[in-house]
Motif scaffolding. Structure first.
Motif, PDB file in Angstrom:
ATOM      1  N   GLN A   1      -4.809   1.351  10.412  1.00  0.00           N
ATOM      2  CA  GLN A   1      -6.013   0.809  10.400  1.00  0.00           C
ATOM      3  C   GLN A   1      -6.162  -0.595  10.850  1.00  0.00           C
ATOM      4  N   SER A   2      -4.944  -1.187  10.671  1.00  0.00           N
ATOM      5  CA  SER A   2      -4.618  -2.575  10.814  1.00  0.00           C
ATOM      6  C   SER A   2      -3.679  -2.965  11.857  1.00  0.00           C
TER       7      SER A   2
ATOM      8  N   GLN B   1      -3.457   3.413   5.801  1.00  0.00           N
ATOM      9  CA  GLN B   1      -4.044   2.048   6.139  1.00  0.00           C
ATOM     10  C   GLN B   1      -3.127   1.386   6.923  1.00  0.00           C
TER      11      GLN B   1
ATOM     12  N   TYR C   1       4.673  -0.955   3.056  1.00  0.00           N
ATOM     13  CA  TYR C   1       4.896   0.438   2.748  1.00  0.00           C
ATOM     14  C   TYR C   1       6.396   0.792   2.089  1.00  0.00           C
TER      15      TYR C   1
ATOM     16  N   THR D   1       0.746  -1.151   0.074  1.00  0.00           N
ATOM     17  CA  THR D   1      -0.161   0.156  -0.179  1.00  0.00           C
ATOM     18  C   THR D   1       1.093   1.284   0.000  1.00  0.00           C
TER      19      THR D   1
ATOM     20  N   GLN E   1      -0.927   4.049   1.086  1.00  0.00           N
ATOM     21  CA  GLN E   1      -1.662   4.968   1.709  1.00  0.00           C
ATOM     22  C   GLN E   1      -1.235   4.792   3.293  1.00  0.00           C
TER      23      GLN E   1
END
Length: 207
Positions: A158-159, A155, A165, A150, A152
């Motif tokens: 969020q997990s 993100q 990354y 990702t 982003q």
């Protein structure tokens, strides 16, 4: 989310610190933990002792906000596998995302790491590289991470784990081995390490 940056730190230099600060600021993290390795499986013995490497790291970090020195691997007295360190951290931070910071060179050989696939069950992986660097990896790694990549940043918050990354940071051509060689050659290594670390090395004549 917390991030961790491991290494031998023999000695710690400003390149290490810039990586930690760049990641801290990019993800707006409250803490990046710098973890000196205990007994690494992939490299020869270090010159500075565990106590000396820890002290240099503490001096380097100083009061820099959000950078913390974590000595858990030095206290364990066993071979330092990253997966074991992440298991330990996951017990402590069970409800927080954890991100492992590694360089592009390490990523290219990730398949040689002990239980490397389990890393993604425990943490995200942030791969830092200089601008324009072409990142390649073993085909097994490339296939494994293909659905995890990702760009982003949000993100990762969020997990708890599992994503990759890629992050470009300004290039600083500094290495601990180069600093040790400069010292051996009786050449200046000032400004490659913090002033506190420079003075401490000079005082104790480690290298």
């Amino acid at each position: 989310m917390i991030a961790i940056l491991g290494g031998s730190f023999d000695p710690v230099h400003i390149g290490h610190l810039r990586v930690a600060i760049e990641v801290r600021d990019h993800f707006q993290l409250e803490q990046v933990r710098l973890i000196p390795c205990g007994n690494p499986p992939h490299r020869e013995s270090m010159i500075a002792t565990s106590e000396q490497r820890l002290r240099m790291l503490e001096l380097a970090v100083g009061e820099e906000q959000g950078l913390l020195v974590d000595d858990r691997e030095l206290r364990q007295g066993r071979i330092s596998y990253t997966v074991d360190t992440l298991i330990d951290l996951r017990r402590e931070f069970s409800d927080q995302a954890i991100a492992l910071i590694i360089g592009a060179d390490a990523y290219q050989h990730l398949n040689s790491w002990y239980h490397w696939q389990q890393l993604f069950e425990l943490a995200h992986v942030i791969v830092v590289c200089r601008p324009g660097y072409r990142i390649t990896a073993n085909s097994n790694v490339t296939e494994f991470v293909s659905t995890r990549i990702t760009q982003q940043a949000a993100q990762l918050q969020q997990s708890l784990a599992g994503m990759v990354y890629f992050m470009e940071i300004p290039a600083l051509d500094i290495s601990s081995s180069r600093i040790r060689q400069l010292i051996a050659d009786r050449k200046s290594y000032r400004y490659l390490v913090t002033q506190a670390v420079h003075d401490w090395i000079q005082l104790h004549q480690i290298y």
